[in-house]
Scaffold this motif. Sequence first.
Motif, PDB file in Angstrom:
ATOM      1  N   ARG A  34       0.809  -0.979  -0.013  1.00  0.00           N
ATOM      2  CA  ARG A  34       0.030  -0.075   0.047  1.00  0.00           C
ATOM      3  C   ARG A  34       0.922   1.299   0.067  1.00  0.00           C
ATOM      4  NH1 ARG A  34      -3.035  -2.765   4.304  1.00  0.00           N
ATOM      5  NH2 ARG A  34      -4.778  -3.790   3.519  1.00  0.00           N
ATOM      6  N   SER A  35       1.848   1.420   0.672  1.00  0.00           N
ATOM      7  CA  SER A  35       2.966   2.434   0.926  1.00  0.00           C
ATOM      8  C   SER A  35       3.455   2.806  -0.255  1.00  0.00           C
ATOM      9  CB  SER A  35       3.866   2.257   2.104  1.00  0.00           C
ATOM     10  OG  SER A  35       4.705   1.277   1.866  1.00  0.00           O
ATOM     11  N   THR A  36       3.952   1.566  -1.138  1.00  0.00           N
ATOM     12  CA  THR A  36       4.547   1.778  -2.280  1.00  0.00           C
ATOM     13  C   THR A  36       3.955   2.356  -3.526  1.00  0.00           C
ATOM     14  OG1 THR A  36       6.025   0.175  -1.566  1.00  0.00           O
ATOM     15  CG2 THR A  36       5.892   0.680  -4.107  1.00  0.00           C
ATOM     16  N   TYR A  37       2.491   1.651  -3.577  1.00  0.00           N
ATOM     17  CA  TYR A  37       1.811   1.999  -4.648  1.00  0.00           C
ATOM     18  C   TYR A  37       0.888   3.432  -4.354  1.00  0.00           C
ATOM     19  CZ  TYR A  37       2.414  -2.387  -7.238  1.00  0.00           C
ATOM     20  OH  TYR A  37       3.160  -3.363  -7.476  1.00  0.00           O
ATOM     21  N   GLU A  38       0.842   3.942  -3.000  1.00  0.00           N
ATOM     22  CA  GLU A  38       0.102   5.056  -2.884  1.00  0.00           C
ATOM     23  C   GLU A  38       1.123   6.271  -3.416  1.00  0.00           C
ATOM     24  OE1 GLU A  38      -0.731   4.896   1.276  1.00  0.00           O
ATOM     25  OE2 GLU A  38      -2.472   3.926   0.951  1.00  0.00           O
ATOM     26  N   ALA A  39       2.465   6.047  -3.132  1.00  0.00           N
ATOM     27  CA  ALA A  39       3.400   7.152  -3.487  1.00  0.00           C
ATOM     28  C   ALA A  39       3.731   7.072  -5.054  1.00  0.00           C
ATOM     29  CB  ALA A  39       4.626   6.753  -2.696  1.00  0.00           C
ATOM     30  N   ILE A  40       3.222   6.170  -5.884  1.00  0.00           N
ATOM     31  CA  ILE A  40       3.404   6.297  -7.442  1.00  0.00           C
ATOM     32  C   ILE A  40       3.272   7.546  -8.049  1.00  0.00           C
ATOM     33  CG2 ILE A  40       2.760   5.206  -9.415  1.00  0.00           C
ATOM     34  CD1 ILE A  40       3.099   2.422  -8.241  1.00  0.00           C
ATOM     35  N   THR A  41       2.012   8.323  -7.587  1.00  0.00           N
ATOM     36  CA  THR A  41       1.611   9.295  -8.240  1.00  0.00           C
ATOM     37  C   THR A  41       2.105  10.473  -7.700  1.00  0.00           C
ATOM     38  OG1 THR A  41      -0.391   9.199  -6.916  1.00  0.00           O
ATOM     39  CG2 THR A  41      -0.478   8.236  -8.997  1.00  0.00           C
ATOM     40  N   THR A  42       2.800  10.503  -6.589  1.00  0.00           N
ATOM     41  CA  THR A  42       3.050  11.644  -5.982  1.00  0.00           C
ATOM     42  C   THR A  42       4.518  11.745  -5.613  1.00  0.00           C
ATOM     43  OG1 THR A  42       2.916  10.773  -3.665  1.00  0.00           O
ATOM     44  CG2 THR A  42       1.177  11.881  -4.832  1.00  0.00           C
ATOM     45  N   GLY A  43       5.349  10.768  -5.954  1.00  0.00           N
ATOM     46  CA  GLY A  43       6.826  10.369  -5.348  1.00  0.00           C
ATOM     47  C   GLY A  43       7.873  11.075  -6.399  1.00  0.00           C
ATOM     48  N   ASN A  44       7.408  11.492  -7.368  1.00  0.00           N
ATOM     49  CA  ASN A  44       8.482  11.791  -8.490  1.00  0.00           C
ATOM     50  C   ASN A  44       7.826  13.080  -9.223  1.00  0.00           C
ATOM     51  OD1 ASN A  44      10.142  11.970 -10.898  1.00  0.00           O
ATOM     52  ND2 ASN A  44      10.618   9.840 -10.662  1.00  0.00           N
ATOM     53  N   PRO A  45       8.267  13.970  -8.994  1.00  0.00           N
ATOM     54  CA  PRO A  45       7.571  15.336  -9.613  1.00  0.00           C
ATOM     55  C   PRO A  45       7.902  15.406 -11.012  1.00  0.00           C
ATOM     56  CG  PRO A  45       8.980  15.969  -7.548  1.00  0.00           C
ATOM     57  CD  PRO A  45       9.267  14.469  -7.799  1.00  0.00           C
ATOM     58  N   MET A  46       9.208  14.902 -11.663  1.00  0.00           N
ATOM     59  CA  MET A  46       9.407  14.972 -13.111  1.00  0.00           C
ATOM     60  C   MET A  46       8.379  13.936 -13.751  1.00  0.00           C
ATOM     61  SD  MET A  46      13.538  14.948 -13.171  1.00  0.00           S
ATOM     62  CE  MET A  46      13.718  14.937 -14.830  1.00  0.00           C
ATOM     63  N   TRP A  47       8.232  12.806 -13.139  1.00  0.00           N
ATOM     64  CA  TRP A  47       7.439  12.026 -13.845  1.00  0.00           C
ATOM     65  C   TRP A  47       5.924  12.446 -14.009  1.00  0.00           C
ATOM     66  CZ3 TRP A  47       7.441   7.394 -16.488  1.00  0.00           C
ATOM     67  CH2 TRP A  47       6.223   6.718 -16.564  1.00  0.00           C
ATOM     68  N   ASN A  48       5.435  13.267 -12.757  1.00  0.00           N
ATOM     69  CA  ASN A  48       4.306  13.844 -12.703  1.00  0.00           C
ATOM     70  C   ASN A  48       3.986  14.888 -13.586  1.00  0.00           C
ATOM     71  OD1 ASN A  48       3.713  11.811 -10.681  1.00  0.00           O
ATOM     72  ND2 ASN A  48       4.071  13.427  -8.882  1.00  0.00           N
TER      73      ASN A  48
END
Length: 339
Positions: free
Chosen positions: A53-67
């Motif tokens: 849960r902690s890994t996938y919850e951060a997928i959309t927020t953890g990498n500004p360049m990707w976002n």
Amino acid sequence: MPIFLTLQVDIDFEKEPIGASKDGKKVYFKDIWPSNEEIANAVQSSVLPDMFRSTYEAITTGNPMWNQLQVPSSTLYSWDQSSTYIHEPPYFKNMKMSPPGPHSVKDAYCLLSFGDSITTDHISPAGSINKDSPAAKYLMERGVVRKDFNSYGSRRGNDEVMARGTFANIRLVNKLLNGEVGPQTVHVPSGEKLSVFDAAEKYKNDGHDTVILAGAEYGSGSSRDWAAKGPMLLGVKAVIAKSFERIHRSNLVGMGIIPLCFKSGEDADSLGLTGHERFTIHLPTSAGDIKPGQDVTITTDSGKTFTCTVRFDTEVELAYYNHGGILPFVIRNLISANN
């Protein structure tokens, strides 16, 4: 002083111990191997749902360049027409649900004439892009400077580059050039010496099919998909050789190219073929009338007639050929299965 270790690999774990306990008892592999229950308990206590849960919850927020990447809303890939690395290939253009069936090869010109042992390294685009090559011209016309040419391998997603790099090997020996080494050929109708790609384009633009003449073990070497894709994009409809490397022959069939073998003891030289003839391959017009390994007649405009063996070796390969290649075969079957 060097220390040498020996490694024993011929151990029968069921009969031979792997060590001894403190009290001198023999210990076998089965004695230390955990049971399924022990493994399940370890997984259950160590691999916890919160880890995922902690890994996938951060997928959309953890990498500004990707976002910040701009993503099209379409579910289909949006081809960038200006890209020189990724280009929409023409494999499915104008494809219909009904298989096209066998294509006639009539009055085809010889694009290249080879001796023995033409390898996939000779055929497939590989290595750096020569500054005077058709691929270089294509890239420069699109604003790519020479230092950014990169390699054929890096641009394998662009069919326009890879088609121009097919048969671009500087060590190619083409009999049409009387032993001259290099990635060129003769455009038979005009007598011009051109790059292989430019000659193939001339033939295609004039509505002419082409074939390749070859000796023994055509396509030997490591298997490369572009060694079959490239000739198909150049408009090659058949390869007539003394023999084929097994996988390359199959790859040719997969791209809709007819592999034909001269009869035993014959080749282009013994039959007096110069490569300046026009070739008509008398295949049945219905795929159902073609059998694996059957003989067909080939005639030329110079009056020569000879027999070759069609190297469709299985019924599945015949099905690929009937569909125009393995790619349209797969697409038609997927569509049919989902309807």
